[in-house]
Design an enzyme around this catalytic site. Structure first.
Site, PDB file in Angstrom:
ATOM      1  N   ASP A  14       4.676   6.969  29.569  1.00 16.24           N
ATOM      2  CA  ASP A  14       6.062   6.659  29.205  1.00 16.24           C
ATOM      3  C   ASP A  14       6.368   5.275  29.777  1.00 16.24           C
ATOM      4  O   ASP A  14       6.541   5.117  30.988  1.00 16.24           O
ATOM      5  CB  ASP A  14       6.968   7.748  29.801  1.00 16.24           C
ATOM      6  CG  ASP A  14       8.446   7.384  29.729  1.00 16.24           C
ATOM      7  OD1 ASP A  14       8.771   6.262  29.284  1.00 16.24           O
ATOM      8  OD2 ASP A  14       9.267   8.222  30.129  1.00 16.24           O
TER       9      ASP A  14
ATOM     10  N   GLN B 119      10.421   2.071  31.161  1.00 19.15           N
ATOM     11  CA  GLN B 119      10.920   1.188  32.224  1.00 19.15           C
ATOM     12  C   GLN B 119       9.932   0.102  32.626  1.00 19.15           C
ATOM     13  O   GLN B 119      10.250  -0.727  33.473  1.00 19.15           O
ATOM     14  CB  GLN B 119      11.286   2.015  33.467  1.00 19.15           C
ATOM     15  CG  GLN B 119      12.444   2.963  33.260  1.00 19.15           C
ATOM     16  CD  GLN B 119      13.749   2.255  32.912  1.00 19.15           C
ATOM     17  OE1 GLN B 119      13.928   1.065  33.198  1.00 19.15           O
ATOM     18  NE2 GLN B 119      14.657   2.971  32.273  1.00 19.15           N
TER      19      GLN B 119
ATOM     20  N   LYS C  71      15.597  -1.318  25.697  1.00 19.96           N
ATOM     21  CA  LYS C  71      15.464  -1.640  27.124  1.00 19.96           C
ATOM     22  C   LYS C  71      14.716  -2.955  27.323  1.00 19.96           C
ATOM     23  O   LYS C  71      14.419  -3.356  28.434  1.00 19.96           O
ATOM     24  CB  LYS C  71      14.738  -0.502  27.852  1.00 19.96           C
ATOM     25  CG  LYS C  71      15.539   0.806  27.858  1.00 19.96           C
ATOM     26  CD  LYS C  71      14.819   1.871  28.616  1.00 19.96           C
ATOM     27  CE  LYS C  71      15.351   3.256  28.337  1.00 19.96           C
ATOM     28  NZ  LYS C  71      16.575   3.576  29.070  1.00 19.96           N
TER      29      LYS C  71
HETATM   30  N1  PMP Z   1      11.698   7.582  29.923  1.00 23.08           N
HETATM   31  C1  PMP Z   1      12.241   6.796  30.845  1.00 23.08           C
HETATM   32  C2  PMP Z   1      11.461   6.492  32.093  1.00 23.08           C
HETATM   33  C3  PMP Z   1      13.501   6.247  30.631  1.00 23.08           C
HETATM   34  O1  PMP Z   1      14.056   5.460  31.557  1.00 23.08           O
HETATM   35  C4  PMP Z   1      14.191   6.544  29.439  1.00 23.08           C
HETATM   36  C5  PMP Z   1      15.574   5.990  29.174  1.00 23.08           C
HETATM   37  N2  PMP Z   1      16.467   6.131  30.242  1.00 23.08           N
HETATM   38  C6  PMP Z   1      13.574   7.363  28.509  1.00 23.08           C
HETATM   39  C7  PMP Z   1      12.326   7.855  28.778  1.00 23.08           C
HETATM   40  C8  PMP Z   1      14.241   7.699  27.211  1.00 23.08           C
HETATM   41  O2  PMP Z   1      14.408   6.574  26.429  1.00 23.08           O
HETATM   42  P1  PMP Z   1      15.267   6.620  25.088  1.00 23.08           P
HETATM   43  O3  PMP Z   1      16.586   7.231  25.481  1.00 23.08           O
HETATM   44  O4  PMP Z   1      15.392   5.211  24.669  1.00 23.08           O
HETATM   45  O5  PMP Z   1      14.547   7.479  24.124  1.00 23.08           O
END
Ligand code: PMP
Length: 408
Positions: free
Chosen positions: A199, A202, A225
């Protein structure tokens, strides 16, 4: 090259806006970054000049839109160094990318198979695996973290068995900012015969990512992001895995032939892109990558490391303030902390900071298990982007001092 924040800020119109009579100090970049003109202009330009549906039109506009979107796929391919452009799947975000993999692998897993995640995960890298585990009778195992927020690799090694089919961990934790040793995690998983999903929500705006060098099987992230639009994400997957996975959703664009008896699916990447995609967003993502590349990820990382160092030093000087994961092996992009004042919580502080025009995130950051690990309901999180300055951190620190006075 050093980062010229004053010049960069002029490219982000929102940073000139006032919030509660103060020029905004935006420190909620881990939730979503602001967008530069190059991205904003490209979005409007798309709708003004070539708006049309992709992949099916014979007419010029449709061909132009298709060409632009496919060019964007190639830019993403090169940005993360994927071997093939069709290993890049457009999604609507990290969450969808993870759900797509969980659903796509379902048929290939059997009762008793094991999936490993970590205590540090965002809910979007927990819940899809729990749902899958419930559907297929799989076992979900959790890598614990130590008191600094670092994953305990010895425990991870012991969790890996011949039944482990997938390891899914984040590259950088959104709750604590800890950078996980994904090189070792991937290597150990492969030795055990398991695949790995990273994932990268970040990490992608902060660290150089090379999926081939990492040997990641899947790498997912969100455009919003990384200075890009919302509603756009990327799933990178190795070709041989994407080939054997089932499609996530059925619909138009993802088929070769449909009869009432049987449907055959389109080639990669289209097999995973049912329906009209976020055409504008997918095209514009390319502009956010161009923005990052114009500054250089190394320079961005250096600048943000300086911000993190300065913030750590300044916040450490405040009494009755706890910084989490201060001594983790590596951190990136954000700092998570709390004021140790009885009967106050992180959102009380966030509320006061907002009155000063300072945007931070408070609460559990969609990562309740790691909050539980540290026995706290939430934290105050200041997260950085390339346009942030040392002055932003001074203003944050002043705001925290104000909050302290009001809450004590
Ligand atoms: N994984 C992590 C580590 C995140 O920080 C986030 C967003 N806060 C997500 C997954 C989910 O991302 P999204 O809401 O853009 O799908």
């Amino acid at each position: 090259m050093s980062i010229d924040t004053k010049h960069i800020q002029t490219q982000f119109p929102i940073l000139g806006e006032k919030v509660n009579n103060h020029t905004i100090v935006y420190l909620d970049n881990a939730a979503t970054t602001q967008k530069p003109n190059i991205v904003l202009d490209a979005e409007i330009n798309y709708y003004r000049t070539i708006n049309s549906n992709v992949h099916r039109g014979i007419h010029t506009l449709s061909q132009l839109a298709t060409m632009e979107m496919e060019e964007s796929r190639k830019v993403v391919q090169s940005f993360i160094n994927a071997k093939k452009d069709y290993e890049i799947i457009f999604t609507k975000g990290t969450t969808e990318g993870i759900n797509l993999v969980a659903s796509g692998l379902e048929r290939l897993l059997k009762a008793g198979d094991e999936i490993i995640i970590s205590q540090l995960e965002h809910h979007s890298n927990i819940v899809p695996w729990q749902l899958l585990a419930n559907r297929k009778d799989l076992i979900l195992k959790i890598i614990p973290v130590d008191e600094h927020g670092d994953l305990i690799l010895e425990d991870y090694k012991n969790l890996l068995t011949e039944k482990t089919k997938l390891v899914a961990v984040n590259h950088v934790s959104n709750a604590l900012g800890v950078v996980n040793p994904i090189e070792s995690i991937i290597q150990l998983a492969h030795q055990a015969g398991a695949y790995v999903l990273i994932d990268g929500a970040q990490s992608i705006p902060h660290l150089k990512v090379d999926v081939q060098e990492l040997d990641a099987d899947f790498y997912v992230f969100s455009a919003h992001k990384m200075y890009g639009p919302t509603g756009v994400g990327i799933l990178y997957g190795k070709e041989h895995l994407l080939e054997v996975m089932d499609p996530y959703q059925g619909g138009g664009e993802m088929i070769k032939e449909v009869t009432f008896e049987k449907t055959t699916f389109a080639e990669l990447p289209f097999k995973f892109e049912a329906g009209t995609p976020n055409i504008a967003g997918n095209i514009v993502l390319r502009k956010s990558i161009e923005f990052i590349q114009s500054l250089g990820l190394k320079n961005i990382q250096h600048h943000e490391d300086e911000l993190l160092k300065y913030a750590t030093q300044k916040l450490e000087e405040i009494e009755n303030l706890t910084i989490y994961s201060k001594n983790a092996k590596q951190r990136a992009g954000l700092i998570s902390f709390n004021l140790d004042i009885a009967n106050t919580n992180s959102s009380d502080v966030g509320f006061i900071l907002d009155k000063h025009g300072i945007a931070v995130r408070t609460g559990h950051h969609c990562a309740q298990p790691i909050m539980k690990r540290f026995e706290i309901p939430g934290t105050i999180r200041a997260s950085f982007a390339v346009y942030n300055t040392l002055e932003d951190i001074d203003l944050l620190v002043n705001g925290i001092q104000e909050a302290k006075k009001m809450l004590l």
